[in-house]
Write a protein that holds these residues in place. Structure first.
Motif, short mmCIF file in Angstrom:
data_model
loop_
_atom_site.label_atom_id
_atom_site.label_comp_id
_atom_site.label_asym_id
_atom_site.label_seq_id
_atom_site.Cartn_x
_atom_site.Cartn_y
_atom_site.Cartn_z
N GLU A 126 20.02 37.58 -36.64
CA GLU A 126 19.61 38.49 -35.56
C GLU A 126 19.05 39.74 -36.21
O GLU A 126 19.74 40.37 -37.02
N ARG A 172 21.00 43.28 -16.14
CA ARG A 172 19.96 42.26 -16.32
C ARG A 172 19.06 42.16 -15.13
O ARG A 172 19.40 42.37 -14.02
N ASN A 219 29.72 35.41 -25.04
CA ASN A 219 28.57 35.40 -25.93
C ASN A 219 28.23 36.87 -26.20
O ASN A 219 27.63 37.54 -25.36
N HIS A 271 18.47 42.51 -27.23
CA HIS A 271 19.60 41.60 -27.14
C HIS A 271 20.20 41.38 -25.74
O HIS A 271 20.89 40.39 -25.53
N THR A 324 26.54 38.47 -35.69
CA THR A 324 26.99 37.49 -34.71
C THR A 324 28.41 37.05 -35.08
O THR A 324 28.99 37.53 -36.05
N ASN A 381 19.36 40.34 -22.85
CA ASN A 381 19.10 39.14 -22.04
C ASN A 381 19.68 37.87 -22.65
O ASN A 381 19.66 36.82 -22.02
N ARG A 382 20.20 37.98 -23.88
CA ARG A 382 20.77 36.81 -24.54
C ARG A 382 22.27 36.93 -24.81
O ARG A 382 22.91 35.96 -25.17
N TYR A 383 22.81 38.14 -24.67
CA TYR A 383 24.23 38.37 -24.92
C TYR A 383 24.85 39.09 -23.72
O TYR A 383 24.18 39.88 -23.06
#
Length: 188
Positions: free
Chosen positions: A56, A188, A106, A136, A75, A138-140
């Motif tokens: 990342e 989000r 996550n 980050h 991560t 939108n993914r975590y």
């Protein structure tokens, strides 16, 4: 003064991060600087910081093509690489947040944050975190990190950004760590 916020994209960027890190380790600071300006705890090797960046990307702030601030990204894989972080991951396994243990989420770990002494108070910290969140969120589910209880500057700066205290623990060296979380699920 032009400051650019981006991801670390070259070996030179990573070397600049390590130089800035070295300038802000407790062993290179006076007691007064540690108390008033904060510090970074871990010292990374080039290979490790590069491996982390490939998993990342790190966020960097640059001025005149020099890194003047950064946020390292880690991560869950960090548990296998940093034995010093085992206590933090143990706390993640035991601490419940919104009905689940932290380790069930996550999440991304803020591996370290630093701003060059000459650029503090100019919003670099805030803008780095804005870039970190944009990259980050939108993914975590959230960003999480631990801060030494003695690092008051960092604690206060993280609260200002939107982090909140989740829990505290004391390690085997009698250091107290505050785990803070920046929950992105509602943004989000």
């Amino acid at each position: 003064m032009q400051i650019q916020y981006t991801t670390a994209n070259s070996d030179d960027d990573l070397k600049d991060i390590l130089s800035l890190q070295a300038e802000n380790l407790p062993k290179t600071l006076s007691d007064n600087e540690i108390k008033s300006q904060g510090f970074v705890t871990l010292e990374h090797s080039f290979g490790l910081i590069k491996e982390m960046n490939e998993t990342e990307p790190h966020i960097i702030a640059k001025s005149d093509n020099n890194v003047i601030g950064y946020i390292l990204s880690m991560t869950k894989k960090a548990k296998l690489v940093f034995p010093i972080l085992y206590p933090m991951f143990d706390v993640f396994d035991k601490t419940v947040y919104n009905g689940k243990t932290v380790s069930e989420y996550n999440y991304i770990i803020v591996g370290q944050v630093c701003v060059s002494k000459n650029f503090r108070g100019l919003g670099v910290f805030d803008h780095c975190y804005e870039a970190y969140s944009n990259l980050h969120k939108n993914r975590y589910d959230f960003a999480i990190t631990e801060i030494a209880q003695t690092n008051l500057r960092s604690i206060n700066a993280h609260k200002r950004i939107g982090f909140s205290e989740l829990t505290r623990y004391t390690d085997s060296n009698k250091n107290t760590w505050i785990i803070v979380i920046w929950d992105w699920t509602n943004s989000r």
